[in-house]
Design a protein around this motif. Structure first.
Motif, PDB file in Angstrom:
ATOM      1  N   ALA A 132       0.810  -1.213   0.000  1.00 43.33           N
ATOM      2  CA  ALA A 132       0.000   0.000   0.000  1.00 43.33           C
ATOM      3  C   ALA A 132       0.845   1.265   0.000  1.00 43.33           C
ATOM      4  O   ALA A 132       0.318   2.350  -0.248  1.00 43.33           O
ATOM      5  N   ASN A 133       2.142   1.127   0.265  1.00 34.54           N
ATOM      6  CA  ASN A 133       3.034   2.293   0.298  1.00 34.54           C
ATOM      7  C   ASN A 133       3.523   2.571  -1.119  1.00 34.54           C
ATOM      8  O   ASN A 133       4.676   2.353  -1.470  1.00 34.54           O
ATOM      9  N   ALA A 134       2.613   3.068  -1.968  1.00 31.11           N
ATOM     10  CA  ALA A 134       2.888   3.178  -3.398  1.00 31.11           C
ATOM     11  C   ALA A 134       2.146   4.370  -3.984  1.00 31.11           C
ATOM     12  O   ALA A 134       1.239   4.936  -3.371  1.00 31.11           O
ATOM     13  N   ILE A 135       2.534   4.743  -5.206  1.00 28.35           N
ATOM     14  CA  ILE A 135       1.860   5.803  -5.950  1.00 28.35           C
ATOM     15  C   ILE A 135       1.618   5.330  -7.381  1.00 28.35           C
ATOM     16  O   ILE A 135       2.251   4.382  -7.858  1.00 28.35           O
ATOM     17  N   TRP A 136       0.703   6.002  -8.045  1.00 30.90           N
ATOM     18  CA  TRP A 136       0.428   5.750  -9.460  1.00 30.90           C
ATOM     19  C   TRP A 136       1.453   6.495 -10.295  1.00 30.90           C
ATOM     20  O   TRP A 136       1.618   7.705 -10.166  1.00 30.90           O
ATOM     21  N   ASN A 137       2.153   5.767 -11.172  1.00 26.26           N
ATOM     22  CA  ASN A 137       3.253   6.347 -11.932  1.00 26.26           C
ATOM     23  C   ASN A 137       2.987   6.344 -13.431  1.00 26.26           C
ATOM     24  O   ASN A 137       3.912   6.332 -14.237  1.00 26.26           O
ATOM     25  N   GLY A 138       1.720   6.375 -13.809  1.00 27.09           N
ATOM     26  CA  GLY A 138       1.383   6.423 -15.230  1.00 27.09           C
ATOM     27  C   GLY A 138       1.407   5.053 -15.869  1.00 27.09           C
ATOM     28  O   GLY A 138       0.365   4.430 -16.087  1.00 27.09           O
ATOM     29  N   ASP A 139       2.601   4.544 -16.164  1.00 29.27           N
ATOM     30  CA  ASP A 139       2.722   3.226 -16.780  1.00 29.27           C
ATOM     31  C   ASP A 139       3.279   2.203 -15.804  1.00 29.27           C
ATOM     32  O   ASP A 139       3.685   1.113 -16.201  1.00 29.27           O
ATOM     33  N   SER A 140       3.321   2.547 -14.518  1.00 29.12           N
ATOM     34  CA  SER A 140       3.805   1.609 -13.493  1.00 29.12           C
ATOM     35  C   SER A 140       3.282   2.047 -12.136  1.00 29.12           C
ATOM     36  O   SER A 140       2.730   3.145 -11.983  1.00 29.12           O
ATOM     37  N   ILE A 141       3.444   1.158 -11.148  1.00 28.96           N
ATOM     38  CA  ILE A 141       3.136   1.470  -9.751  1.00 28.96           C
ATOM     39  C   ILE A 141       4.455   1.505  -8.997  1.00 28.96           C
ATOM     40  O   ILE A 141       5.213   0.537  -9.007  1.00 28.96           O
ATOM     41  N   ARG A 142       4.759   2.629  -8.379  1.00 32.69           N
ATOM     42  CA  ARG A 142       6.037   2.807  -7.687  1.00 32.69           C
ATOM     43  C   ARG A 142       5.846   2.555  -6.190  1.00 32.69           C
ATOM     44  O   ARG A 142       5.048   3.252  -5.544  1.00 32.69           O
ATOM     45  N   ARG A 143       6.573   1.593  -5.655  1.00 34.14           N
ATOM     46  CA  ARG A 143       6.517   1.283  -4.223  1.00 34.14           C
ATOM     47  C   ARG A 143       7.771   1.808  -3.537  1.00 34.14           C
ATOM     48  O   ARG A 143       8.859   1.773  -4.107  1.00 34.14           O
ATOM     49  N   PHE A 144       7.583   2.256  -2.298  1.00 33.92           N
ATOM     50  CA  PHE A 144       8.674   2.906  -1.568  1.00 33.92           C
ATOM     51  C   PHE A 144       9.143   2.053  -0.395  1.00 33.92           C
ATOM     52  O   PHE A 144       8.364   1.300   0.200  1.00 33.92           O
ATOM     53  N   ALA A 145      10.421   2.209  -0.068  1.00 37.05           N
ATOM     54  CA  ALA A 145      11.002   1.475   1.051  1.00 37.05           C
ATOM     55  C   ALA A 145      10.757   2.183   2.382  1.00 37.05           C
ATOM     56  O   ALA A 145      10.686   1.535   3.430  1.00 37.05           O
ATOM     57  N   SER A 146      10.653   3.516   2.376  1.00 32.94           N
ATOM     58  CA  SER A 146      10.379   4.263   3.599  1.00 32.94           C
ATOM     59  C   SER A 146       9.024   4.943   3.481  1.00 32.94           C
ATOM     60  O   SER A 146       8.448   5.022   2.389  1.00 32.94           O
ATOM     61  N   VAL A 147       8.525   5.443   4.606  1.00 32.90           N
ATOM     62  CA  VAL A 147       7.182   6.012   4.645  1.00 32.90           C
ATOM     63  C   VAL A 147       7.282   7.537   4.728  1.00 32.90           C
ATOM     64  O   VAL A 147       7.769   8.077   5.730  1.00 32.90           O
ATOM     65  N   ASP A 148       6.828   8.218   3.665  1.00 31.95           N
ATOM     66  CA  ASP A 148       6.745   9.676   3.643  1.00 31.95           C
ATOM     67  C   ASP A 148       5.269  10.052   3.616  1.00 31.95           C
ATOM     68  O   ASP A 148       4.542   9.672   2.695  1.00 31.95           O
ATOM     69  N   LEU A 149       4.828  10.793   4.629  1.00 28.84           N
ATOM     70  CA  LEU A 149       3.411  11.122   4.778  1.00 28.84           C
ATOM     71  C   LEU A 149       3.180  12.617   4.582  1.00 28.84           C
ATOM     72  O   LEU A 149       3.911  13.444   5.133  1.00 28.84           O
ATOM     73  N   ALA A 150       2.142  12.951   3.820  1.00 28.33           N
ATOM     74  CA  ALA A 150       1.696  14.337   3.681  1.00 28.33           C
ATOM     75  C   ALA A 150       0.606  14.583   4.714  1.00 28.33           C
ATOM     76  O   ALA A 150      -0.283  13.752   4.910  1.00 28.33           O
ATOM     77  N   VAL A 151       0.692  15.736   5.377  1.00 26.38           N
ATOM     78  CA  VAL A 151      -0.252  16.075   6.442  1.00 26.38           C
ATOM     79  C   VAL A 151      -0.991  17.349   6.045  1.00 26.38           C
ATOM     80  O   VAL A 151      -0.363  18.370   5.746  1.00 26.38           O
ATOM     81  N   ALA A 152      -2.316  17.295   6.032  1.00 26.71           N
ATOM     82  CA  ALA A 152      -3.118  18.457   5.650  1.00 26.71           C
ATOM     83  C   ALA A 152      -3.056  19.515   6.749  1.00 26.71           C
ATOM     84  O   ALA A 152      -3.314  19.230   7.921  1.00 26.71           O
ATOM     85  N   VAL A 153      -2.702  20.748   6.360  1.00 21.98           N
ATOM     86  CA  VAL A 153      -2.618  21.883   7.287  1.00 21.98           C
ATOM     87  C   VAL A 153      -3.480  23.007   6.728  1.00 21.98           C
ATOM     88  O   VAL A 153      -3.304  23.423   5.580  1.00 21.98           O
ATOM     89  N   ALA A 154      -4.420  23.496   7.541  1.00 17.31           N
ATOM     90  CA  ALA A 154      -5.282  24.592   7.118  1.00 17.31           C
ATOM     91  C   ALA A 154      -4.585  25.923   7.357  1.00 17.31           C
ATOM     92  O   ALA A 154      -4.044  26.165   8.434  1.00 17.31           O
ATOM     93  N   THR A 155      -4.573  26.793   6.334  1.00 23.33           N
ATOM     94  CA  THR A 155      -4.029  28.142   6.443  1.00 23.33           C
ATOM     95  C   THR A 155      -5.107  29.129   6.011  1.00 23.33           C
ATOM     96  O   THR A 155      -6.153  28.734   5.493  1.00 23.33           O
ATOM     97  N   ASP A 156      -4.838  30.413   6.202  1.00 24.97           N
ATOM     98  CA  ASP A 156      -5.812  31.429   5.795  1.00 24.97           C
ATOM     99  C   ASP A 156      -6.047  31.406   4.291  1.00 24.97           C
ATOM    100  O   ASP A 156      -7.133  31.714   3.817  1.00 24.97           O
TER     101      ASP A 156
END
Length: 467
Positions: free
Chosen positions: A315-339
């Motif tokens: 599940a630690n993967a992204i859509w890469n157009g013509d492939s699915i890229r899986r990652f060895a480490s976990v990088d998470l994006a966190v939603a932050v509300a700003t003005d």
């Protein structure tokens, strides 16, 4: 030879950006990797380093102006080159016309040849030395009077970057009170900072200003009462609703474009789970008794998401157009509300971070996100996002994916609810509802369900998060 520096593609898919601040001036020496400008993108301020060494020959774009990616913004002269090399380099690159137009405010146009349409204006503006009869004959010639020159009014548009408008709103400053030193009177960040410093140094007035009585104005005549038909039309017709049109800044345009693209091109599907978090809240209370900084439920949630991605690495993967890229480490994006809108800074290697480091890093990124000082690399990457609205009392919601990431977890508020215990008896517990939005191109239903079950195990057994 002279090098033409062009606006870089500082954000994937961006077509334009704005020069927030020039950090060099004509005649200054520039070294390789020296920061020469701050570029304002849709969600961040990016430092732009020089790729070549040399001397600044000409700045082609004023501060605050938006520029298409690839357009010339600066010319660097090599050692021994003169000012004439700037125009030669621009002409050779085919960008002389567009770059010269952007480099400085346009000079006044030379006066046009005198025609019948322009003679009366010239007579009115300049003293005449010819006989009065000649003047009269010219003045009576048929002519179209020219339009009067525009006069600025208090309601005219104020030029300022989205970041300056946001900072002004945060500090309660009316931009009309800030003198702009940018091109065409544009208010740039340094103008706002000077205004705030000056306001802080001015002592409060000793007392109210003397009241000047208003002149007596005769009351207008009272109109006759309207006819009955007019009264009926006024009371039954549609009333004009009051409204305000808010212009879109660069960030809001980016959010609209990206989310529309995501919902229309990414096949979303959703899974929901109720997580009992009594043990997590008890552990959090014990940790915060001795922790140097308070740990939030969101910090535990991020660690549980990272642990679940380690448990289910597919599940630690992204859509890469013509492939699915899986990652060895976990990088998470966190939603932050700003003005200005929503930003998603990325934490790198969350599975290796202690809980206290996760908490401190998120707080620091959120603070800089609200100030508009995130770096571009802090907004790029990540395979998964977390969006938490629990602090607003929201119990459940579905989030929109941030392509090319494979999933985003929407976290609701932890609430006391009736639950059935392991012994089959009815009990009261604290339950947190989470919703997984998944990209079906990357995660099938079974794989998404496996990951959500792994997350539920981790969040309901919080000691496993700390080990």
């Amino acid at each position: 030879m002279a090098e033409i520096i062009r606006m870089p593609e500082v954000m994937a898919g961006a077509t334009e950006a704005a020069i927030q601040t020039w950090l060099v001036q004509p005649g200054a020496s520039v070294a390789v990797a020296q920061t020469i400008a701050e570029i304002e993108t849709e969600k961040a301020i990016v430092e732009f380093p020089a790729e070549f060494a040399g001397t600044v020959g000409r700045l082609l774009v004023p501060e605050g102006d938006s520029v298409t990616v690839g357009d010339p913004i600066l010319v660097l002269l090599a050692e021994g080159e003169e000012e004439g090399a700037v125009d030669a380099a621009l002409a050779a690159a085919g960008g002389l016309a567009s770059s010269a137009a952007a480099s400085v405010p346009a000079a006044p146009a030379p006066p046009a040849a005198t025609t019948e349409a322009t003679v009366p204006q010239a007579v009115a503006d300049t003293p005449s030395t010819q006989p009065a009869g000649d003047v009269a004959s010219v003045a009576t010639a048929p002519a179209v009077p020219p339009a009067p020159a525009p006069v600025p009014h208090p309601g005219d548009r104020l030029f300022a970057s989205p970041l300056v408008r946001r900072l002004a709103a945060q500090n309660g400053v009316a931009l009309a009170d800030v003198p702009g030193t940018g091109p065409n009177g544009r208010v740039v960040r340094r103008d706002l900072e000077r205004h705030l410093e000056a306001a802080a140094s001015v002592p409060a007035p000793a007392g109210p200003a003397p009241v000047v009585p208003a002149p007596v104005v005769p009351a207008p005549p009272v109109p006759a009462p309207p006819a009955p038909e007019a009264i009926v039309a006024a009371t039954t017709g549609p009333a004009a609703a009051e409204y305000e049109d808010i212009p879109l800044d660069r960030m809001r345009r980016a959010i609209a474009r990206r989310l529309t693209e995501s919902k229309s091109t990414v096949p979303h599907f959703y899974l929901v789970a109720d997580c009992r978090v009594d043990e997590l809240l008890a552990l959090r209370a014990r940790v915060n008794e001795s922790a140097p900084r308070k740990i939030s439920v969101n910090d535990f949630t991020l660690k549980a998401v990272a642990a679940a991605l380690v448990d289910v690495p597919e599940a630690n993967a992204i859509w890469n157009g013509d492939s699915i890229r899986r990652f060895a480490s976990v990088d998470l994006a966190v939603a932050v509300a700003t003005d200005g809108g929503l930003t998603t800074p990325v934490l790198r290697g969350v599975e290796r971070m202690p809980l206290s480091v996760v908490s401190a890093t998120i707080a620091e990124l959120a603070e800089r996100a609200r100030a508009g000082r995130l770096k571009q690399h802090e907004l790029e990457g990540g395979s998964f996002s977390v969006s938490n609205l629990g602090m607003y009392g929201t119990t459940q919601f579905s989030a929109i994916l941030n392509p090319p990431q494979s999933g985003i977890l929407a976290v609701g508020a932890a609430q006391r609810r009736p639950v059935v215990g392991a012994d089959g008896q009815l009990d009261v517990g604290t339950v947190m509802t989470v919703t997984l939005s998944a990209d079906h191109r990357v995660l099938d239903g079974a794989l998404a369900g496996e990951w959500l079950a792994a997350f539920q195990r981790r969040i309901e057994n919080p000691l496993s998060i700390l080990i």
